[in-house]
Enzyme design. Sequence first.
Site, mmCIF file in Angstrom:
data_model
loop_
_atom_site.group_PDB
_atom_site.id
_atom_site.type_symbol
_atom_site.label_atom_id
_atom_site.label_comp_id
_atom_site.label_asym_id
_atom_site.label_seq_id
_atom_site.Cartn_x
_atom_site.Cartn_y
_atom_site.Cartn_z
ATOM 1 C CB CYS A 25 -5.304 17.331 25.577
ATOM 2 S SG CYS A 25 -4.986 19.034 25.077
ATOM 3 C CG ASP A 446 -0.139 -17.028 -4.940
ATOM 4 O OD1 ASP A 446 -0.334 -17.301 -6.132
ATOM 5 O OD2 ASP A 446 0.836 -17.447 -4.284
#
Length: 759
Positions: A25, A446
């Site tokens: 857990c 770019d």
Amino acid sequence: MTSMPSPQTIAPDRELDLAIEGMTCASCVSRVEKALKKVPGVSNASVNLATERATIWAPAGLVPAEALEAAVRTAGYEAHTVTATDETEDISEKRDAEASALARSLAIAALLTLPVFALEMGSHLIPALHHWVQMTLGPWNAYLQFALTSLVLLGPGLVFFRKGLPALFRLAPDMNALVAIGAGAAYLYSTVATFLPGLLPAGTGFVYFEAAAVIVTLVLFGRMLEARAKGRTGAAIRKLVKLRPKTARILRDGQPVEVELDTVKVGDILLVRPGDQIAVDGVVTEGASFVDEAMITGEPVPVEKGVGAAVVGGTINKTGSFSFRAEKVGADTVLAQIIRMVESAQGAKLPIQALVDKVTAWFVPAVMLAAAATFLVWLIFGPEPALSFALVNAVAVLIIACPCAMGLATPTSIMVATGRAAEFGVLFRKGDALQTLRDASVVAFDKTGTLTEGRPTLTDLVAVNPAERDTVLRLAAAVESRSEHPIGLALATAAREAGLDLPAITGFEAVPGHGVRATADGHAIAVGAARFMTKLGIDIARFADEAARLGAEGRSPLYVAIDGELAAILAVADPVKPGSAAAIAALRKLGRRVVMVTGDNRATAEAIAAKLGIDEVRAEVLPDGKVAVVEALRRDGAKTAFVGDGINDAPALAAADVGIAIGTGTDVAIESADVVLMSGDVGGVVKAIGLSEATIRNIKENLFWAFAYNTALIPIAAGALYPAFGLLLSPMLAAGAMAMSSVFVIGNALRLKRYRPAA
């Protein structure tokens, strides 16, 4: 005079991975992390419940693996170092074996629990059965339930006590401790009621063997489903691993020989037949074919391969046959790198996980306090038999509040999402990019090699003296051929097609963002943009009209100077990638602001932007200016993603909130990025953002369910509804609800496997 000692060089942090066993857990995750961070020299540690891995950052050579493993063992768990030779198949097989073992334990527990449940609950529901049990079994009813429940707790359920009780004694209770206390309390109380009823107050001698047995059985059922679902979340990794062939056909002494893949070395010549899987990365030396690279790039159309073409291990040859030279083998292949990237991303923690970590750090102790408070309140203020009510409700609180769902809410979604992304050819190198990308409101591209093909061709060359056109081309191409810029390739290709021989050059110099210069045939040659000519003091006014025309047509004008005099203007055109316009339109539809960043002059840049549907352009940007552009875009608080492919894009990729590299670009760009698009198609940006949004939405759903479940059901388990409605939550129902909460969270995460990018 005594010299001062040189300061000690601090080694940079390196990552070390540990496989952790025994975590169940979110509380386990918190405890393992704390134990690892306490080891001297460790700068940080991150533990993932879904992958059962811990990543530790520490200076190389400073922290031995043995110390880390010992720290984990002290915390109550097992650990071993994960090495490069650890196969993902082994992990898969281990999980399958874990699920099979849990299935066997569940079958035994269910077989033993069913009679207990039927005897106790059946008697409450069916009066005739109650009469038969009383008349036939009498006191042996309780003895039989005791025997069967003992077998359940000492057999399949023993794991909860072996792990939970030591954790409790260390004052670090986990899910196992909650189950052990809950089931153990019900069992011990029932045992006393069966064999020593005089020790209990009158009217409280009830037995709850069925609760103890059913709790263990249902928790085992939940864990089995959880283990199977975890196996499904790692399916993408297993698919990638299966792409790796076991053998290869190589040439030995001129003869084809089948060998194990591990024996292939760089430089070996491998043979590929129709339908074969390509073994390693390499370059075609003979023959031609079409290769299906969908499993690497996500693109369905086979790619033509001829002599000199690169091939990637794991891809599938279609029709022809060819030979290729091995260039990268083993861990250096593209496929191996992809597997590492996906595994790394799957083990990452998102910023949203910080909330879960804070809550779970105190959650289990808080639950135990809540259970203790429930017991005392019912014992003091509850109706008779108060002790029985107190026990049942306290056990229900302990069982229903196991924080399994909280611990699985985020990592399972990440595992499924990053695996699904890999199927699209989108690799998240850093898992936290999954969350950051969703918040990116600006996407900066770019231009060259990203929005365009990056393979410009010479379209215009106007010489001052038309008779010297070939001479100018020959000299300019000679100088540019030494440049890494695509323009150099365009000029060299044009000169070769014109049948021109390129002279040797000396004194080559590249001026980033401006141009290049060198000496050829005794002449000083300079080729570059207008700003380069201005820097050299060369007047370019005579070509002003020509430059304006070329720029308006989306072509990049460059100038050639010979011996300090303007000789020509030339232009190159870089074809736009087929999918660029559609990707830009999709991003705008998603509400993203799109910016194009380029070193081209403004007229050329705006012409290309208009063709692509981009409104905002940052033109004439030098390579080192791209970082400044990214920082300017972020100045207003906007999260920014930068997409690029070249070496000069690496700083901007690193500076952006999310750097997205085109996978067909340079290694430097890819290493600087958070996300890699393997196909080179900018449409992958849309897929990545869409998947990021879907993943965070999925995680929020999981967290809502996990927190809402505990917030709503803990008070109910404590008996909050009893005063008004007379309703109590049985520990058996609590166990079932707890198990199903984890299964629900994993099932919801698995929905991401069906994610489809928006058209």
